[in-house]
Enzyme design. Structure first.
Site, PDB file in Angstrom:
ATOM      1  N   GLU A 136       6.470 -17.335  -4.747  1.00 21.84           N
ATOM      2  CA  GLU A 136       5.394 -17.620  -5.858  1.00 21.84           C
ATOM      3  C   GLU A 136       3.976 -17.443  -5.109  1.00 21.84           C
ATOM      4  OE1 GLU A 136       6.877 -21.513  -3.820  1.00 21.84           O
ATOM      5  OE2 GLU A 136       7.552 -19.570  -4.411  1.00 21.84           O
ATOM      6  N   ASP A 168     -13.906  20.176  -1.925  1.00 14.91           N
ATOM      7  CA  ASP A 168     -14.935  21.252  -1.577  1.00 14.91           C
ATOM      8  C   ASP A 168     -15.398  21.378  -0.177  1.00 14.91           C
ATOM      9  OD1 ASP A 168     -16.483  23.659  -1.896  1.00 14.91           O
ATOM     10  OD2 ASP A 168     -17.703  22.744  -3.557  1.00 14.91           O
ATOM     11  N   ASN A 215      19.075 -18.245   3.034  1.00  7.22           N
ATOM     12  CA  ASN A 215      19.084 -19.616   2.925  1.00  7.22           C
ATOM     13  C   ASN A 215      19.535 -20.149   1.630  1.00  7.22           C
ATOM     14  OD1 ASN A 215      18.568 -20.332   5.543  1.00  7.22           O
ATOM     15  ND2 ASN A 215      16.441 -20.309   5.183  1.00  7.22           N
TER      16      ASN A 215
END
Length: 858
Positions: free
Chosen positions: A286, A328, A657
């Site tokens: 989040e 260039d 987890n």
């Protein structure tokens, strides 16, 4: 002038009538009146920019779906009497929102301040004098002054013009410039001849105009509003969408699986729902928007210190991902400061005739004054004084020449200067020794040999020609024929002192430099050899013109130097490289560079460039220097690397987890961790990573361009995640079989173990090498260690009981230490394998994207 009045009244036929309609005087608007009109008509923006206020930012964070779910869970917990759980959820939501808001808002403000340094401006008559004002502050009634290279700031009507040619392809699709005339002049009898529009640019000439419409009331604004649809999906959009789908599928599966298992086991429905929601939050990164914004804004600030201004944050990732830089040679390989060397006749003998005519041409030219013009005008000629300018044909890259019609005592002289091949091609005579002769085959070969020998010596060469025009004061391109070639001017532009070192540094860090120049191949080869660019093969514009897109793509990969190429051919080369999966940067500062700046993945310009080029660019260099550009690329890669760390962290051990919790909920007679404990664990874990934007980046990682690759994120999830789960299951076994844990002791022991392992693993994942090879920043080391210490102390604090924790036995910390160290070692082995594969991948990506402005994360 108020726009509704302008539209309601007939087209004015005089300057006085226009001033009356616009309610403006010859002194322009006063500052006070301009401010009042700005309030009335709003900023001069075709599509109003959404500038988020603090309140809208805050509301946006609060309206995040995850936040709303958590707040709903908080309310339900409070209603059923679980006030402590509700308070904990509310506190964590509030702190998360506050962190997101403060960091993101401050970052956005910092980037806006940087962007204002290169905001487009216009020259407006205010309080009787011309001043530079931000383009968004232009209002109806303003008198604006225009010159070659300027963007037309709003819809306006000309009151003065001098050989004014506008490029308005964005509005009309016309490829050629259109000449515009002041109101009241004979050619301006047609209303459109005196009207100029926002979205066009000045190719040559000058003019003064009165603004009649701004912002969304302009013709361009009407088109922009009708076409205001979602832009093409960028690589960042595509990557984040794929990442979101990956997370969404995983989260959806876990939630449904956990709810099904717990409800079938007749467990508390509310607690099961809160547990599932907590798992969803635990697996969702989040803080990603905040981490991304802060990382990129900090990168933008660091780049600004190194004289690189980022106009669009999302361009930083592409800037770091560049593997081909097109530019260039003038101002990149050379200083761009021209000095006049010699004035010669067509056969290379000293003669002032070419310089006298070139001075006349440059003096009256109204287009962008090139460094060649500056060198010519630094040698004033008295014989040019009696002449008056009658007309001009501006320079373009198809003709490659510029012509002026000058008058003196009734005579009219056409003077043309430009590329030798172009001028010789329209010449029928030559002048030598004060006499004119036909330019037949043998003298034509001698003239061509002269300029080629000069070019091979490294000189820039201009050819000059002239002829008398009878009875007319206007020019057309058809008049450029049967000219008398009077000679050549040679110029010297020395190479940049550190160009060789800068090019070597770019090559070392995976950026291939390709030169796209309008100069001839002889000068180009000479300069390239001086700075160490291989120029065995130089592809010319005529060759490019005859190639198919696929053939050009193959050639563009193999060849580093292209000469005599037009802007359209530069554009094709860039497109061909992008279609071959390269990330292309283009460095340009001229009027005709805008298309290539748009086409490239990253358009790069310089502070001194014309407005057209700066407006089209994503990146502005405050110094036209390859070292500055190289520093900016490295900063872009650092920002890219720090965001990738957060993604890899959030989808590796964190996933492990969450998976462990889902699996444990099937076999345990109680929830493996309470919902509030899961949320607290996730909050502390995320808090440790808030300082990732400050972290140092592994030198090995920034030595080559990197790309967004959802595969490496998925691989980390599928490899590191199971390793984390193995140690979680080991912890379960030790808690249940060795310590014979109660439910509360189990919750506490696993909370501490999961927080310690998934937080400290950041020290391993943050670098591609061994952890001590690249030390973390002090803020990151502090927050990471502090969070682990807080997690260890919580069970012994006054907050333990409200959180459902109990003190852990001393022996458990022996197990925790051994488990954490071995876990980190095993992850290090897996990481080295995964990162080795990442860094060994070719610098390619197929189908890069249809439009530049990629997103900002890896």
């Amino acid at each position: 002038m108020p726009t509704e009045i302008a539209e309601a009244q007939p087209h004015p036929v005089s300057i006085e009538a226009l001033f009356e309609r616009c309610q403006v005087t010859e002194a322009g608007l006063s500052s006070e009146e301009a401010s009042r009109r700005l309030v009335r008509y709003g900023p001069n923006e075709p599509v109003p920019l959404r500038r988020g206020t603090a309140i809208t930012q805050f509301i946006r964070f609060c309206s995040n779906p995850l936040v709303l779910i958590l707040l709903s869970a908080c309310a339900i917990s409070a209603l059923v009497g679980q006030r402590i759980d509700a308070a904990i959820i509310a506190a964590m939501v509030a702190i998360s929102i506050a962190l997101n808001f403060v960091q993101a808002y401050r970052s956005e403000r910092a980037v806006l301040r940087l962007r204002e340094q290169v905001a487009p401006s216009a020259t407006a008559l205010r309080n009787g004098r011309y001043v530079e004002v931000p383009r968004r502050a232009i209002v109806p009634g303003d008198i604006v002054r225009l010159a070659a290279g300027d963007l037309v700031p709003a819809d306006a009507q000309l009151i003065q013009s001098r050989d004014l040619h506008l490029q308005q392809a964005a509005l009309t699709g016309e490829s050629m410039p259109v000449e515009k005339f002041a109101i009241g002049s004979e050619p301006a009898a047609d209303k459109s001849a005196s009207l100029i529009f926002l979205g066009s640019s000045v190719v040559s000439g000058s003019g003064t105009a009165v603004v009649i419409a701004t912002g969304s009331a302009t013709a361009f604004g009407g088109i922009a509003a009708r076409l205001a649809v979602r832009p093409p999906e960028t690589e960042f959009d595509r990557g984040t969408r794929q990442f979101g789908f990956l997370i969404m599928r995983t989260v959806s599966f876990l939630i449904l699986f956990i709810l099904l298992v717990n409800l079938s086991a007749h467990r508390n429905a509310l607690e099961s729902l809160l547990f599932a929601v907590a798992l969803a939050v635990g697996l969702t990164p989040e803080f990603l928007p905040m981490i991304t914004t802060v990382t990129l804004s900090m990168g933008a600030v660091r780049m600004a210190r190194k004289k690189v201004i980022v106009k669009h944050l999302i361009a930083i990732e592409d800037f770091g991902s560049i593997d081909v830089l097109c530019s260039d040679k003038t101002g990149t390989l050379t200083t761009g400061t021209m000095s006049l060397d010699r004035s010669l006749d067509p056969f290379g003998q000293p003669s002032d005739r070419a310089l006298s005519l070139a001075y006349l041409n440059s003096r009256f030219e109204t287009g962008i004054k090139s460094p060649l013009d500056a060198a010519i005008l630094a040698n004033p000629r008295d014989d040019a004084e009696p002449y008056q300018k009658l007309d001009e044909i501006p320079f373009d890259f198809e003709r490659r020449r510029l012509s002026i019609l000058a008058g003196r005592n009734g005579a009219r002289l056409l003077v043309t200067k430009g590329a030798p091949e172009s001028v010789i091609g329209v010449s029928a005579y030559f002048e030598a020794g004060g006499t004119t002769h036909p330019l037949e085959e043998e003298p034509r070969r001698r003239c061509e040999k002269t300029f080629r020998e000069l070019s091979a010596q490294g000189f820039r060469v201009l050819a000059v020609a002239c002829r008398q025009i009878e009875g007319r004061d206007r020019l057309a391109t058809d008049d450029e024929h049967d000219l008398i070639l009077t000679g050549f001017l040679t110029f010297f532009d020395p190479p940049v002192g550190d160009a060789s070192e800068s090019l070597a540094a770019l090559r070392r860090d995976g950026v291939q430099v390709k030169i796209l120049t309008g100069d001839n191949e002889l000068v180009t080869r000479h300069v390239c050899e001086q700075v160490g660019i291989k120029a065995e093969r130089i592809v010319l514009g005529d060759e490019v013109q005859g190639m198919s897109d696929s053939a050009l793509g193959h050639v563009a990969e193999q060849v580093d130097v292209f000469a005599r190429v037009s802007p359209a051919q530069k554009n094709r080369i860039i497109q061909a490289l992008r279609q071959r999966s390269h990330v292309v940067g283009f460095l340009g500062d001229g009027i005709n560079d805008a298309p290539s700046l748009h086409t490239a993945d990253v358009g790069i310009s310089v502070a001194g460039a014309v407005d057209v080029a700066k407006d089209a660019a994503d990146i502005i260099l405050l110094e036209h220097n390859l070292q500055v550009l190289h520093s900016g690329i490295i900063e872009g890669r650092k920002a890219f690397g720090n965001v990738l760390k957060y993604l890899l962290m959030g989808t590796s051990s964190n996933f492990g987890n969450m998976f462990s919790m889902a699996a444990a909920s099937v076999f345990l007679p109680f929830l493996p961790m309470l919902p509030t404990q899961i949320l607290l664990n996730n909050f502390l874990y995320d808090l440790a990573q808030v300082t990732i934007p400050t972290d140092n980046v592994d030198p090995l990682y920034i030595r080559k361009p990197q790309r967004w690759d959802i595969t490496i994120i998925r691989n980390f999830m599928l490899v590191i995640g199971p390793i984390s789960s193995i140690y979680d299951f080991l912890t379960f076994y030790v808690l249940l079989k060795v310590f014979h844990s109660s439910e509360q002791l189990f919750h506490t022991g696993w909370f501490v173990e999961s927080l310690a392992t998934q937080t400290l693993v950041l020290f391993v994942i943050r670098t591609a090498g061994v952890p001590w090879s690249s030390l973390p920043s002090r803020p990151l080391a502090t927050t990471t260690v502090l969070v682990v210490v807080i997690g260890v102390l919580l069970p012994f604090s006054p907050l333990a009981q409200p959180l459902g924790f109990v003190p852990l036995p001393g022996r458990y910390f022996v197990f925790l230490t051994v488990a954490t160290l071995t876990y980190l070692c095993l992850v290090e082995v897996a990481k080295r394998w995964l990162m080795g594969r990442l860094l060994a991948k070719p610098d390619r990506r197929v189908g890069h994207r249809a439009r530049r402005h990629s997103g900002a994360v890896a």
